[in-house]
Design a protein around this motif. Structure first.
Motif, PDB file in Angstrom:
ATOM      1  N   UNK A 153      40.686 -18.874 -33.219  1.00 47.77           N
ATOM      2  CA  UNK A 153      40.490 -17.930 -32.122  1.00 47.77           C
ATOM      3  C   UNK A 153      39.201 -18.184 -31.364  1.00 47.77           C
ATOM      4  N   UNK A 154      38.146 -18.573 -32.073  1.00 48.66           N
ATOM      5  CA  UNK A 154      36.869 -18.878 -31.414  1.00 48.66           C
ATOM      6  C   UNK A 154      36.996 -20.090 -30.499  1.00 48.66           C
ATOM      7  N   UNK A 155      37.748 -21.093 -30.944  1.00 48.37           N
ATOM      8  CA  UNK A 155      37.965 -22.287 -30.114  1.00 48.37           C
ATOM      9  C   UNK A 155      38.776 -21.922 -28.865  1.00 48.37           C
ATOM     10  N   UNK A 156      39.803 -21.070 -29.028  1.00 48.73           N
ATOM     11  CA  UNK A 156      40.581 -20.613 -27.865  1.00 48.73           C
ATOM     12  C   UNK A 156      39.656 -19.915 -26.865  1.00 48.73           C
ATOM     13  N   UNK A 157      38.757 -19.069 -27.349  1.00 45.47           N
ATOM     14  CA  UNK A 157      37.802 -18.392 -26.461  1.00 45.47           C
ATOM     15  C   UNK A 157      36.898 -19.390 -25.749  1.00 45.47           C
ATOM     16  N   UNK A 158      36.426 -20.393 -26.492  1.00 45.77           N
ATOM     17  CA  UNK A 158      35.517 -21.382 -25.906  1.00 45.77           C
ATOM     18  C   UNK A 158      36.189 -22.181 -24.791  1.00 45.77           C
ATOM     19  N   UNK A 159      37.491 -22.387 -24.907  1.00 51.13           N
ATOM     20  CA  UNK A 159      38.227 -23.182 -23.924  1.00 51.13           C
ATOM     21  C   UNK A 159      38.876 -22.322 -22.832  1.00 51.13           C
ATOM     22  N   UNK A 160      38.664 -21.000 -22.883  1.00 49.55           N
ATOM     23  CA  UNK A 160      39.348 -20.091 -21.969  1.00 49.55           C
ATOM     24  C   UNK A 160      38.796 -20.183 -20.549  1.00 49.55           C
ATOM     25  N   UNK A 161      39.692 -20.226 -19.544  1.00 52.00           N
ATOM     26  CA  UNK A 161      39.234 -20.277 -18.151  1.00 52.00           C
ATOM     27  C   UNK A 161      38.990 -18.891 -17.547  1.00 52.00           C
ATOM     28  N   UNK A 162      39.430 -17.820 -18.226  1.00 51.60           N
ATOM     29  CA  UNK A 162      39.278 -16.481 -17.653  1.00 51.60           C
ATOM     30  C   UNK A 162      39.250 -15.447 -18.775  1.00 51.60           C
ATOM     31  N   UNK A 163      39.061 -14.185 -18.403  1.00 46.71           N
ATOM     32  CA  UNK A 163      38.934 -13.110 -19.386  1.00 46.71           C
ATOM     33  C   UNK A 163      40.253 -12.869 -20.124  1.00 46.71           C
ATOM     34  N   UNK A 164      41.388 -13.101 -19.455  1.00 51.55           N
ATOM     35  CA  UNK A 164      42.678 -12.912 -20.117  1.00 51.55           C
ATOM     36  C   UNK A 164      42.792 -13.788 -21.356  1.00 51.55           C
ATOM     37  N   UNK A 211      30.565 -20.337 -22.893  1.00 52.47           N
ATOM     38  CA  UNK A 211      31.355 -21.311 -23.664  1.00 52.47           C
ATOM     39  C   UNK A 211      30.594 -21.771 -24.889  1.00 52.47           C
ATOM     40  N   UNK A 212      29.305 -22.074 -24.721  1.00 55.74           N
ATOM     41  CA  UNK A 212      28.494 -22.487 -25.857  1.00 55.74           C
ATOM     42  C   UNK A 212      28.371 -21.399 -26.910  1.00 55.74           C
ATOM     43  N   UNK A 213      28.346 -20.147 -26.458  1.00 54.48           N
ATOM     44  CA  UNK A 213      28.285 -19.039 -27.409  1.00 54.48           C
ATOM     45  C   UNK A 213      29.522 -19.024 -28.294  1.00 54.48           C
ATOM     46  N   UNK A 214      30.698 -19.240 -27.704  1.00 50.77           N
ATOM     47  CA  UNK A 214      31.925 -19.248 -28.505  1.00 50.77           C
ATOM     48  C   UNK A 214      31.983 -20.459 -29.444  1.00 50.77           C
ATOM     49  N   UNK A 215      31.455 -21.593 -29.010  1.00 50.74           N
ATOM     50  CA  UNK A 215      31.395 -22.738 -29.930  1.00 50.74           C
ATOM     51  C   UNK A 215      30.460 -22.434 -31.098  1.00 50.74           C
ATOM     52  N   UNK A 216      29.379 -21.717 -30.843  1.00 51.35           N
ATOM     53  CA  UNK A 216      28.481 -21.301 -31.925  1.00 51.35           C
ATOM     54  C   UNK A 216      29.208 -20.382 -32.901  1.00 51.35           C
ATOM     55  N   UNK A 217      30.003 -19.459 -32.356  1.00 46.44           N
ATOM     56  CA  UNK A 217      30.775 -18.552 -33.206  1.00 46.44           C
ATOM     57  C   UNK A 217      31.763 -19.342 -34.064  1.00 46.44           C
ATOM     58  N   UNK A 218      32.395 -20.373 -33.492  1.00 45.49           N
ATOM     59  CA  UNK A 218      33.312 -21.209 -34.264  1.00 45.49           C
ATOM     60  C   UNK A 218      32.573 -21.909 -35.409  1.00 45.49           C
ATOM     61  N   UNK A 219      31.363 -22.380 -35.149  1.00 50.00           N
ATOM     62  CA  UNK A 219      30.567 -23.037 -36.195  1.00 50.00           C
ATOM     63  C   UNK A 219      30.196 -22.063 -37.305  1.00 50.00           C
ATOM     64  N   UNK A 220      29.902 -20.824 -36.950  1.00 49.94           N
ATOM     65  CA  UNK A 220      29.620 -19.811 -37.969  1.00 49.94           C
ATOM     66  C   UNK A 220      30.857 -19.565 -38.839  1.00 49.94           C
ATOM     67  N   UNK A 221      32.036 -19.590 -38.218  1.00 54.81           N
ATOM     68  CA  UNK A 221      33.262 -19.461 -38.989  1.00 54.81           C
ATOM     69  C   UNK A 221      33.443 -20.607 -39.967  1.00 54.81           C
TER      70      UNK A 221
END
Length: 394
Positions: A95-106, A169-179
């Motif tokens: 899910x974190x990777x999906x967020x990092x690659x997301x083009x919009x809020x949806x 985007x970098x924030x979500x990649x950080x979250x993925x690394x924490x996971x």
């Protein structure tokens, strides 16, 4: 065995408690990192100018958590704690990777739903219960509760810095690394523990937990606390940025002193509570203080420094309650139903996260920040009334 020896954690209990608290902290830090900056940082994305959409994205994690918390807990009873926790953490990373690659809020909302589908809080707390004796279990549970408060504190300082360096985007990649870090801890650090024979009892008589008056009060309390937390962070970051003339990456300058001061003030309160076994009184006092802070926020929303002072007060109350309530659940729950009780408690927490994001976004869009503050202050008042009748600990 002497009483003072019984009350000491063994080396295996200490290792399990520290490792599981660290696992919980990594996962919750991944959740909390979004709260302090998302409403500001999302403005550059399609859909980011809608408070309702942004609030839904923030709260969606809690919705899937609330739906799947108990099924994951039951699965851990059947197939073991470690496999279920590893599956949940894998979903969190995806899910974190999906967020990092997301083009919009949806698409961020979709990613947040996948993150929340790894609903393992009940499984983790059950794992901790397996690994500890009754005499020390409350202390171990308090360690996990404290790790949640600490992770939230760290997120308030770290999130603005990370967004300033790498963007959303970098924030979500950080979250993925924490996971991934939490996955490593669950796989290689947390020791296996034999599961209690009591676990099957909960499935046969869930009414002992579902209808227990004080557990219902505590479940309602954690729902209110996390609804309030997320609702505030739908509106507070933008207020701080506007009043202080700050960008998202500068908000750490506000959060750092707020968190340091709140922890200095919180520690003595927790120490006195444990020493005097004044858990019920501390709970009442913390909620009453929270009401005062929230009720004053509409008046403070026009002054930067007054808002900072009240935010500090909020975190004093939040950190006390975040450490106190799980400990109370483990003390109040019938001995044979602690796992199920913690499952319902975590479900209530997740429901509060979702409702806080959704309700905070809707209120912010229609009645503004002051309306959000008044609504959560009223909710806290209801919480105090509901919790007032809680029985003293035996």
């Amino acid at each position: 065995m002497p009483d003072h020896v019984k009350l000491q954690l063994t080396s295996s209990e200490r290792r399990a408690s520290i490792a599981l608290a660290g696992l919980f902290a990594c996962r919750m830090l991944g959740l909390f990192l979004l709260l302090p900056v998302f409403t500001v940082a999302a403005k550059g994305l399609p859909g980011g100018d809608s408070p309702a959409r942004v609030g839904l994205a923030m709260g969606m994690y809690g919705l899937t958590q609330a739906i799947l918390q108990i099924p994951f807990g039951l699965a851990s009873d059947r197939w073991g704690r470690r496999p279920v926790v590893l599956l949940g953490l894998t979903l969190f990373v995806i899910g974190s990777v999906v967020c990092a690659l997301s083009p919009d809020v949806f698409w961020i909302t979709i990613g947040r739903a996948i993150q929340g589908a790894g609903a393992i809080s009940a499984a983790i707390t059950a794992w901790l219960a397996d690994a500890t004796r009754d005499e020390v279990r409350t202390r171990a549970m308090a360690m996990v509760g404290g790790s949640i408060g600490l992770s939230f504190a760290v997120s308030l300082v770290a999130a603005p810095l990370l967004v300033g360096w790498w963007g959303l985007t970098g924030l979500f990649w950080t979250i993925a690394c924490l996971g991934l870090a939490a996955l490593a801890v669950a796989r290689w650090v947390v020791p296996l523990a034999p599961r209690s024979d009591d676990r099957g009892m909960a499935g046969r008589r869930p009414s002992a937990v579902l209808l227990h008056p004080d557990l219902l009060r505590l479940n309602f309390g954690v729902f209110c606390l996390h609804l309030t937390q997320v609702s505030l962070f739908v509106v507070v970051p933008a207020l701080l940025a506007r009043l202080g003339g700050l960008d998202a990456h500068d908000l750490w300058k506000v959060y750092l002193p707020v968190i340091l001061i709140s922890f200095v003030l919180m520690v003595p309160a927790v120490f006195v509570t444990e020493k005097r076994r004044a858990h019920r009184g501390a709970l009442r006092a913390a909620v009453a203080f929270l009401i005062v802070v929230l009720a004053a926020m509409p008046w403070a929303s026009h002054n930067f420094y007054t808002l900072m002072a009240l935010l500090t007060g909020f975190f004093v109350a939040f950190n006390i309650l975040e450490a106190l309530q799980p400990s109370l659940v483990s003390r109040v729950a019938p001995r044979e139903y602690k796992g199920l009780a913690l499952g319902f408690y975590n479900t209530s927490q997740a429901a509060g996260l979702f409702c806080g994001g959704a309700l905070g976004g809707v209120l912010a869009a229609h009645v503004g920040a002051s309306g959000v503050f008044v609504a959560v202050a009223c909710l806290a008042l209801v919480w105090l009334a509901v919790g007032w009748a809680m029985k003293p600990l035996a």
